[in-house]
Design a protein around this motif. Structure first.
Motif, PDB file in Angstrom:
ATOM      1  N   SER A  56       0.828  -1.215   0.000  1.00 43.34           N
ATOM      2  CA  SER A  56       0.000   0.000   0.000  1.00 43.34           C
ATOM      3  C   SER A  56       0.859   1.260   0.000  1.00 43.34           C
ATOM      4  N   LEU A  57       1.889   1.304   0.835  1.00 48.17           N
ATOM      5  CA  LEU A  57       2.725   2.498   0.929  1.00 48.17           C
ATOM      6  C   LEU A  57       3.488   2.762  -0.365  1.00 48.17           C
ATOM      7  N   LEU A  58       4.185   1.722  -0.865  1.00 49.55           N
ATOM      8  CA  LEU A  58       5.016   1.917  -2.054  1.00 49.55           C
ATOM      9  C   LEU A  58       4.183   2.232  -3.292  1.00 49.55           C
ATOM     10  N   MET A  59       3.088   1.520  -3.491  1.00 52.28           N
ATOM     11  CA  MET A  59       2.302   1.722  -4.698  1.00 52.28           C
ATOM     12  C   MET A  59       1.512   3.022  -4.663  1.00 52.28           C
ATOM     13  N   ARG A  60       1.157   3.522  -3.448  1.00 46.34           N
ATOM     14  CA  ARG A  60       0.505   4.832  -3.396  1.00 46.34           C
ATOM     15  C   ARG A  60       1.496   5.921  -3.789  1.00 46.34           C
TER      16      ARG A  60
ATOM     17  N   VAL B 255       1.092   8.494  -7.098  1.00 46.40           N
ATOM     18  CA  VAL B 255       1.247   9.949  -7.118  1.00 46.40           C
ATOM     19  C   VAL B 255       2.047  10.380  -8.346  1.00 46.40           C
ATOM     20  N   LEU B 256       3.147   9.672  -8.632  1.00 46.69           N
ATOM     21  CA  LEU B 256       3.941   9.987  -9.822  1.00 46.69           C
ATOM     22  C   LEU B 256       3.194   9.649 -11.099  1.00 46.69           C
ATOM     23  N   PHE B 257       2.453   8.538 -11.072  1.00 48.76           N
ATOM     24  CA  PHE B 257       1.751   8.085 -12.270  1.00 48.76           C
ATOM     25  C   PHE B 257       0.574   8.998 -12.618  1.00 48.76           C
TER      26      PHE B 257
END
Length: 321
Positions: A128-132, A136-138
């Motif tokens: 959850s942390l890394l993919m959120r 944001v960048l995506f």
């Protein structure tokens, strides 16, 4: 009798010992579009390596008296508004585009694959942390994000590599996460975990090697987008700075002379087109040969063609006899 009986077994053993990468390269070489794309890319790499020997003149040799001359025997791609040889600048621009593309994609490949692998392997709050963060960048359009990064770092080749690398990191993170999610619950991974294999061993020996095919395909496709991004940034004056030759910068300087000197923009544009098309076609070929279903269909087709050829040869031999 036993030797004759053992011959098929030995043949099967030899076939089984053929490395997988050799089989993959063989299938890729038998794909016409992928083979042609690989040949074009090899040519571009050779041009980038030996550009000083191949270029008929220096990239910044100014000859005002020869300005805006059309393609000729002396200047096959013509000259620009300062009398510089366009062919020399196109050849030397190949090294710039490849260097920026390879370094930028290398950054996004390493960082994105690391983030996606950790997120997919550990799941839960790590996922959850890394993919959120990646989301944001995506959320930003790729080119706008690169421009924003360059607005902070400043224009230049090194900063363009960093900006493009940051832009495509979320793509690799998503691809690697999806691949790892499909691999981590396989029987061989669970069996290795049950006998006490460490997380590092599981990732390096089982998860990453089997999750590599989609990442390789994405690498080829991202190289095409990185070349386009570098050309767009140089076109806008944020990438490679004059007087260094870059295809995007040549397009920017040639757009004002389209009516009287079309060659200033056409030849750099064709170079970008060929390089991007080659990366995309190679990516399509890799996707086909690395996909298990497509690979099985291609190998079955090869076996059918081979057996048909042997049958026809045997029939011809019987007819001749």
């Amino acid at each position: 009798m036993s030797a004759a009986a053992d011959a098929p077994a030995r043949g099967r053993a030899l076939t089984a010992e053929v490395p997988r990468w050799r089989v993959t390269l063989g299938l890729l070489a038998r794909t016409p579009t992928a083979a042609a794309a690989a040949l074009v890319l090899l040519t571009v790499v050779l041009v980038a390596l030996f550009d000083d020997q191949l270029a008929p003149a220096g990239p910044n040799d100014v000859d005002v008296q020869a300005r805006l001359q059309g393609p000729s025997a002396e200047h096959p791609f013509g000259t620009d508004d300062l009398g510089r040889d366009v062919l020399s600048r196109v050849l030397l621009g190949a090294q710039v585009s490849l260097r920026v593309g390879l370094v930028a994609v290398g950054i996004s490949l390493v960082v994105g694959t690391l983030v996606g692998t950790l997120a997919g392997f550990y799941g839960r709050w790590v996922d959850s942390l890394l993919m959120r963060l990646m989301d944001v960048l995506f959320a930003f359009p790729a080119l706008l994000l690169a421009i924003a990064v360059l607005a902070v770092l400043g224009p230049g080749a090194t900063n363009a590599m960093i900006a493009i690398g940051i832009t495509y990191t979320p793509v690799f993170a998503r691809v690697s996460r999806a691949a790892v999610l499909g691999v981590r619950e396989q029987v061989y991974v669970r069996a290795s975990r049950s006998v006490g294999a460490s997380d590092a061993r599981l990732l390096l020996r089982h998860v990453l090697p089997n999750a590599a095919p989609p990442i390789l395909v994405q690498t080829s496709v991202s190289l095409a987008f990185a070349v386009l991004a570098e050309a767009a940034l140089s076109f806008a004056g944020l990438g490679i700075q004059p007087p260094a030759p870059s295809w995007g910068g040549m397009l920017a300087s040639g757009r004002g002379f389209l009516e009287q000197a079309w060659w200033m923009a056409v030849f750099p544009g064709l170079a970008i087109f060929l390089l991007v098309l080659s990366f995309n076609l190679l990516g399509d070929g890799l996707r086909d040969v690395l996909d298990p279903q497509q690979r099985s269909a291609m190998e079955a087709g090869r076996r059918r063609i081979r057996s048909r050829g042997k049958a026809e040869a045997a029939a011809d031999a019987r007819g001749a006899a």
